[in-house]
Design an enzyme around this catalytic site. Structure first.
Site, PDB file in Angstrom:
ATOM      1  N   CYS A 128     -10.242  91.869  28.759  1.00 41.29           N
ATOM      2  CA  CYS A 128     -10.156  90.543  29.367  1.00 41.29           C
ATOM      3  C   CYS A 128      -8.712  90.176  29.727  1.00 41.29           C
ATOM      4  O   CYS A 128      -7.773  90.935  29.472  1.00 41.29           O
ATOM      5  CB  CYS A 128     -10.753  89.505  28.420  1.00 41.29           C
ATOM      6  SG  CYS A 128     -12.556  89.575  28.350  1.00 41.29           S
TER       7      CYS A 128
ATOM      8  N   HIS B 241      -9.548  83.981  29.247  1.00 43.61           N
ATOM      9  CA  HIS B 241      -9.649  83.132  28.054  1.00 43.61           C
ATOM     10  C   HIS B 241      -8.247  82.935  27.465  1.00 43.61           C
ATOM     11  O   HIS B 241      -7.266  83.534  27.945  1.00 43.61           O
ATOM     12  CB  HIS B 241     -10.616  83.730  27.023  1.00 43.61           C
ATOM     13  CG  HIS B 241     -10.288  85.126  26.610  1.00 43.61           C
ATOM     14  ND1 HIS B 241      -9.218  85.441  25.804  1.00 43.61           N
ATOM     15  CD2 HIS B 241     -10.900  86.316  26.893  1.00 43.61           C
ATOM     16  CE1 HIS B 241      -9.169  86.737  25.597  1.00 43.61           C
ATOM     17  NE2 HIS B 241     -10.187  87.293  26.256  1.00 43.61           N
TER      18      HIS B 241
END
Length: 246
Positions: free
Chosen positions: A220, A194
């Site tokens: 992430c 992301h």
């Protein structure tokens, strides 16, 4: 005829004469010694001490014969003393590199790692904190730095994209992110790619672009917004994601 002190005047005169002669000799010797010292001093100043030595120069003149003088050591010592007097302390100017612009991301140029699969895919190298977007013909279409997990909980291997979200919220609820592409199911939450998260309390990104290439996330893989959009468009559910360590 005896003199006043029991000696003849002639004997006295001879005695006086001898004393005067000795005095003259001593005086001449002193003059000779002074003259020799003067010559030796001048010779030393003008580098001609060798020409003033010889049998006529007494040892008291303070000049050694050339065979006993180490001219090299003297000259080197003089050079060192002169250097110390003329050069003085060396001043070193330290030029510091300008700080990195926080709004400029570093450029990744590393080649695609060997043994990282084939065909249309995404390759993520944990060691180099770098992502490669690869086409079906194994052509690299994009390479860039990212910021993966600082806890290093992602294993190596080949995975598949299983979901995508245009907007998402962090598992602890304090950050928002865009262009989420998930490929691994973690213990606390799913792991994916992301953009740089934004802190809900301040409305600012949690890291700078210049920090990309350093593992800083909770799990992430953070990307610059342009790179996040490129990976979003490059993938669909089922796209392979190859995770390696080099």
């Amino acid at each position: 005829m005896p003199g006043r002190y029991g000696v003849s005047s002639r004997s006295a005169s001879r005695h006086v004469s001898r004393r005067r002669s000795r005095a003259r000799l001593r005086f001449r010797g002193a003059r000779l010694t002074v003259l020799s010292c003067s010559v030796a001093t001048l010779a030393g100043v003008f580098g001609l001490a060798g020409t003033a030595t010889g049998p006529d120069v007494p040892a008291s003149a303070g000049v050694l014969p050339p065979s006993q003088r180490d001219v090299g050591d003297i000259s080197r010592g003089t050079d060192r003393e002169l250097a110390a007097k003329t050069v003085g302390p060396v001043m070193v100017k330290v030029i510091q590199a300008p700080p990195a612009d926080p709004n400029v991301k570093p450029v990744a140029t590393a080649p695609l790692p060997a043994g990282s699969g084939s065909g249309h895919r995404v390759v993520f190298d944990i060691t180099q904190q770098t992502v490669w977007l690869v086409d079906a013909d194994d052509t690299v279409v994009r390479t860039y730095f990212v910021s993966g997990s600082r806890y290093d909980q992602l294993p190596t291997g080949t995975f598949e994209v299983f979901s995508k979200s245009r907007d998402a919220v962090s598992w602890h609820g304090t950050e928002t992110m865009e262009y989420m592409v998930r490929f691994f199911r973690g213990e606390n939450s799913n792991i994916g790619f992301h953009d740089l998260p934004v802190a809900t309390a301040t409305g600012t990104e949690v890291q700078t672009l210049s920090q990309l290439g350093t593992p800083l996330s909770d799990g992430c893989i953070r990307q610059d917004l342009e790179d996040a959009v490129a990976l979003w468009e490059h993938t669909e559910v089922g796209t392979p994601v190859v995770v390696v360590r080099t």
